[in-house]
Design a protein around this motif. Sequence first.
Motif, short mmCIF file in Angstrom:
data_model
loop_
_atom_site.label_atom_id
_atom_site.label_comp_id
_atom_site.label_asym_id
_atom_site.label_seq_id
_atom_site.Cartn_x
_atom_site.Cartn_y
_atom_site.Cartn_z
N GLN A 48 0.83 -1.20 0.00
CA GLN A 48 0.00 0.00 0.00
C GLN A 48 0.87 1.24 0.00
OE1 GLN A 48 -2.97 1.03 -0.20
NE2 GLN A 48 -4.29 -0.72 0.12
N LEU A 49 1.90 1.21 0.82
CA LEU A 49 2.77 2.38 0.91
C LEU A 49 3.50 2.61 -0.40
CD1 LEU A 49 4.36 1.99 4.42
CD2 LEU A 49 2.77 3.72 3.68
N ARG A 50 3.84 1.52 -1.02
CA ARG A 50 4.67 1.67 -2.21
C ARG A 50 3.84 1.93 -3.46
NH1 ARG A 50 8.78 -2.70 -4.59
NH2 ARG A 50 6.99 -3.33 -5.77
N ASP A 51 2.81 1.12 -3.67
CA ASP A 51 2.08 1.20 -4.93
C ASP A 51 0.67 1.72 -4.78
OD1 ASP A 51 3.47 -2.02 -5.57
OD2 ASP A 51 4.28 -0.05 -6.04
N GLY A 52 0.18 1.88 -3.59
CA GLY A 52 -1.18 2.38 -3.43
C GLY A 52 -2.22 1.30 -3.52
N SER A 53 -1.83 0.06 -3.73
CA SER A 53 -2.83 -1.00 -3.72
C SER A 53 -2.13 -2.27 -3.31
CB SER A 53 -3.47 -1.18 -5.09
OG SER A 53 -2.79 -2.18 -5.81
N SER A 54 -2.90 -3.21 -2.79
CA SER A 54 -2.27 -4.45 -2.34
C SER A 54 -2.37 -5.52 -3.41
CB SER A 54 -2.91 -4.93 -1.05
OG SER A 54 -4.29 -5.07 -1.25
N HIS A 55 -2.61 -5.13 -4.65
CA HIS A 55 -2.63 -6.07 -5.78
C HIS A 55 -3.56 -7.23 -5.52
CE1 HIS A 55 0.56 -3.66 -7.36
NE2 HIS A 55 1.15 -3.75 -6.21
N GLN A 56 -3.08 -8.44 -5.70
CA GLN A 56 -4.02 -9.54 -5.64
C GLN A 56 -4.05 -10.24 -4.31
OE1 GLN A 56 -4.27 -11.92 -9.01
NE2 GLN A 56 -3.08 -10.54 -10.28
N GLY A 57 -3.43 -9.66 -3.31
CA GLY A 57 -3.48 -10.33 -2.02
C GLY A 57 -2.11 -10.86 -1.64
N THR A 58 -2.02 -11.36 -0.44
CA THR A 58 -0.73 -11.83 0.04
C THR A 58 -0.88 -13.17 0.74
OG1 THR A 58 -1.06 -10.66 2.11
CG2 THR A 58 0.20 -9.52 0.42
N VAL A 59 0.24 -13.86 0.88
CA VAL A 59 0.29 -15.08 1.69
C VAL A 59 1.38 -14.85 2.74
CG1 VAL A 59 -0.48 -16.64 -0.08
CG2 VAL A 59 1.91 -16.10 0.07
N THR A 60 1.55 -15.84 3.61
CA THR A 60 2.57 -15.72 4.65
C THR A 60 3.94 -15.51 4.01
OG1 THR A 60 1.28 -17.33 5.86
CG2 THR A 60 3.47 -16.87 6.69
N SER A 61 4.65 -14.47 4.46
CA SER A 61 5.94 -14.17 3.85
C SER A 61 6.99 -15.15 4.35
CB SER A 61 6.41 -12.77 4.24
OG SER A 61 5.41 -11.83 3.99
N MET A 62 7.86 -15.57 3.44
CA MET A 62 8.97 -16.43 3.85
C MET A 62 10.27 -15.65 3.91
SD MET A 62 8.39 -20.04 2.03
CE MET A 62 8.04 -19.55 0.38
N GLU A 63 10.26 -14.49 3.24
CA GLU A 63 11.45 -13.65 3.26
C GLU A 63 11.01 -12.22 3.48
OE1 GLU A 63 14.41 -15.89 0.15
OE2 GLU A 63 13.51 -13.99 -0.36
N GLU A 64 12.01 -11.37 3.74
CA GLU A 64 11.62 -9.98 3.98
C GLU A 64 11.45 -9.24 2.66
OE1 GLU A 64 14.47 -11.25 4.70
OE2 GLU A 64 16.04 -10.09 3.75
N ASN A 65 10.61 -8.22 2.68
CA ASN A 65 10.44 -7.33 1.52
C ASN A 65 11.15 -6.05 1.86
OD1 ASN A 65 8.62 -8.85 -0.11
ND2 ASN A 65 7.05 -8.44 1.40
N SER A 66 12.13 -5.69 1.04
CA SER A 66 12.88 -4.49 1.37
C SER A 66 12.99 -3.63 0.13
CB SER A 66 14.27 -4.92 1.86
OG SER A 66 15.17 -3.88 1.72
N ASP A 67 12.65 -2.37 0.22
CA ASP A 67 12.72 -1.53 -0.96
C ASP A 67 12.86 -0.07 -0.55
OD1 ASP A 67 10.76 -1.49 -4.03
OD2 ASP A 67 12.87 -1.10 -3.57
N THR A 68 13.49 0.68 -1.42
CA THR A 68 13.60 2.12 -1.19
C THR A 68 12.72 2.79 -2.21
OG1 THR A 68 15.90 1.68 -0.68
CG2 THR A 68 15.26 3.96 -0.86
N PHE A 69 11.75 3.53 -1.76
CA PHE A 69 10.82 4.11 -2.71
C PHE A 69 10.26 5.39 -2.16
CE2 PHE A 69 7.35 2.87 -0.05
CZ PHE A 69 7.73 1.66 0.48
N VAL A 70 9.63 6.10 -3.06
CA VAL A 70 8.91 7.31 -2.64
C VAL A 70 7.49 6.87 -2.30
CG1 VAL A 70 8.06 9.51 -3.44
CG2 VAL A 70 10.30 8.71 -4.16
N LEU A 71 6.97 7.35 -1.20
CA LEU A 71 5.63 6.94 -0.80
C LEU A 71 4.62 7.24 -1.89
CD1 LEU A 71 5.49 8.16 2.88
CD2 LEU A 71 5.71 5.85 2.06
N HIS A 72 3.72 6.33 -2.08
CA HIS A 72 2.79 6.43 -3.21
C HIS A 72 1.96 7.71 -3.15
CE1 HIS A 72 0.26 4.95 -6.40
NE2 HIS A 72 -0.78 5.38 -5.72
#
Lengths: 617, 261
Positions: free
Chosen positions: B71-95
């Motif tokens: 949500q912070l990055r793209d403004g939408s959560s796309h198609q949904g999520t499952v339990t994460s197995m790894e971390e999501n790390s990104d540098t971006f400008v807030l949507h």
Amino acid sequence: MLEELLIFTRGGLILWSSCRALGGAALKGSPIDALIRSCLLEERSADASFSQDNYALKWTFHNDLGLVFVAVYQRMLHLLYVDDLLAAVRKEFSQIYDPKRKDYHDFTDVFRQLHLEAEARAEIMKKSKQQLITSRPSQNLSNNKTSTKVRGADSTATGGNKKKGASAAKDDSDCADSDKGQENYQPRSALLVKGKENGGPKDNNNGAFDVNKLQKLRNNKKKTVPAEIGTKKNTTKPDTKKKVNRVWDDKPTDNKKLDFTDPADKRGDDEVIDHALVNQGESMMDKDENVSSDSEDEEEEQVQGVPKKKGWFSSMFQSISGNNVLEKSDLQPALKALKDRLMTKNVAEEIAEKLCESVAASLEGKKLGSFTRISSTVQTAMEEALVRILTPRRSIDILRDVQSAKERGRPYVIVFVGVNGVGKSTNLAKVAYWLLQHNLSVTLAACDTFRSGAVEQLRTHARRLKIPIFEKGYEKDPAVVAKEAIQEAARNKSDVVLVDTAGRMQDNEPLMRALSKLINLNNPDLVLFVGEALVGNDAVDQLTKFNQKLADLSSVPTARLIDGILLTKFDTIDDKVGAALSMVYISGAPVMFVGCGQSYTDLKKLNVKSIVKTLLK
Amino acid sequence: MEEWIQQAQVWAGQAESWVRQQPPEQIYVAAAVVAITILVLIAASCLKSSKPNTIVLSGLNGSGKTTLFYQLRDGSSHQGTVTSMEENSDTFVLHSEQERKGKVKPVHVVDVPGHARLKTKLDEFLPRAAGVIFVVDAQDFCRACKQLQTLSSCRYLYDILTKATVVKKRVPVLIFCNKTDKVTAHSKEFIRKQLEKEINKLRESRNALSSADISDEVKLGVPGEAFNFSQCQNKVTVSEGAGLTGNVSAIEEFIREYVKA
């Protein structure tokens, strides 16, 4: 019919879902989350398939891009084309994948195409096999007979689904032509895993190891023996009660009882025992191990730097160019070396094998970074996997749980189970000592009514620690003794009840039944499996059988399984700490205590980092 | 030894005479270049280490961290999520700020998996954190806390608040009550009170342990008084929102406050 095919990243974002794209029904429950939690994160990613409720799941990874492909279908249907389809989908999708893109609607058509192709291929395979069957009837007759008998029984049991009948014919052909190409390999092992209740064919010459298979084989081998022992036991027990001493002369016998139980009110040697409350200082549970962690950090920093040794010229060249994609054949030698190293550290052979396969599955297809060697990549992956397995899934803070139970006004019950001679009674006393140091009131319950001297042993501990003990002597039903002990403790407002049980072999059917009766009747808060660190491959068998018996013989749908492990005799092994890993892997329960000596203070917590370091040294 | 010294002296003499031979401007230019390079390197390293600009999203699994990340990055959560197995790390400008004119500084956000087995990943990112967002599932809160033997939100939060790095660097913590769009979600006041109560209990049971305690932990709050979030040395605030509907303004304010644009 395939229910769903899901593509998601390792970070958790769903990229494409066949349900949503093709407009199918959503899945009941959340089998994908269950798959991740109980399979992939438990390092069982090399398993053939996973089943939950009515669904069976199969998966594959694309390690380079960090993608996971999962196919979900009904468990009762034996779909052959799933592995094929998954591989094709993986290939196609990796071509259109772009990390920036989040929308893959155009993949729907591609998927439909691939699905039809895979189904068509499977149909062709089936037809060709059936033709072969009809041309070679005599060879496969015996095989067919046994498997059809079993399958026939099963199909009638499940209601005679038409599809099942058709798939039964397919299965026979699979069984017979086991050496016919790769496609049969995966589906058959999947069938075996899923159709466990069928008592499937024993001529399994698959390479992948199947723990369920081993269990079944062991059951078949050993089923007859304990049954005999069991019946013998049952018949001799009532006999001894009816037997009368043979009188040889006319002299009357004294008719002494053969029960040498020291009655509780005989205080003959009291002065010797009645020291001040045993205070041997702090239990080692409360001391923190800081020593290893410091050297740990230094080593990690060094490892993250430049690789230590120089390899052969070609591998060096490849590692510098950094374009090397990891193949299974490349991983084999490094994994074999790791597996041997683990086995020298007393990890059970099957566990080491499964772990190596799981690490291979997570590394295959990954691109090596520049300046890294294959063995160091494998080592890092294995280290991560080990830390993940040994990190407890649930909290091991017993004190906090005791507090919550205290607030609810009932005692916290811990039951110690295990095979003979692992140190249950000794470690029970150590745990009691530790709890006493935290100002909790403890009661002991002597439910080992079989072994001579067990009640006296606990009585001695209770006297030294000055805590009440509930005992009913020998030859009583342990389940009833435990129940009464808990009621007594609740009346006396005791905080914790520690229940000691008799040691029993995992194959001993009647004893295991008695144990599950005890657990079901009393519903303890913590079932602690006591295992010694010296055990080797038997740890796997012990834990699987214990869990299985507790699950099978339970009267409620949510059976109580083993909640925690107490590892004993840790001081006797120098660095062969593999038993801890085997036990945690096979049962999923965390190691709550480690017994490292024979006095009251020798109880400590498991230090995950130091164990991992020792295992991989 | 003496031979070495003599040799060294000879070389020094030779070097000196060679340097003398060069025109003076060249020497000055060379010296200036070297000095400037050193200064630039020192300045760069100083700037890099002083301001950590990572925001860490943590919480139990199933609380909605990955949804919030996207949500912070793209403004939408796309198609949904499952339990994460790894971390999501990104540098971006807030949507929400992508439309803003002018230079907006990108933010480095890390979404750490919440599954108990992956807890060690949190320790990798906490030292570099400028702020921690602790996501709590407002709907499921009571049930999760009551269960024995589960790694509940309260315990997780307690572990974070007592880590030495968090306390020493006074890392601000935002407790974000997620899933408030659901009907059965609890209010943020309720959650705040429950958390304070639970942490109080945890604090007491930890204090009952002997003195040779876990060295990494810091004692929270004031002994004798009931625990309150205002007693923490670092700033702890509570707010609410919903990841699925895009109601994440509280998080964006928090980020903007601590990572200057």
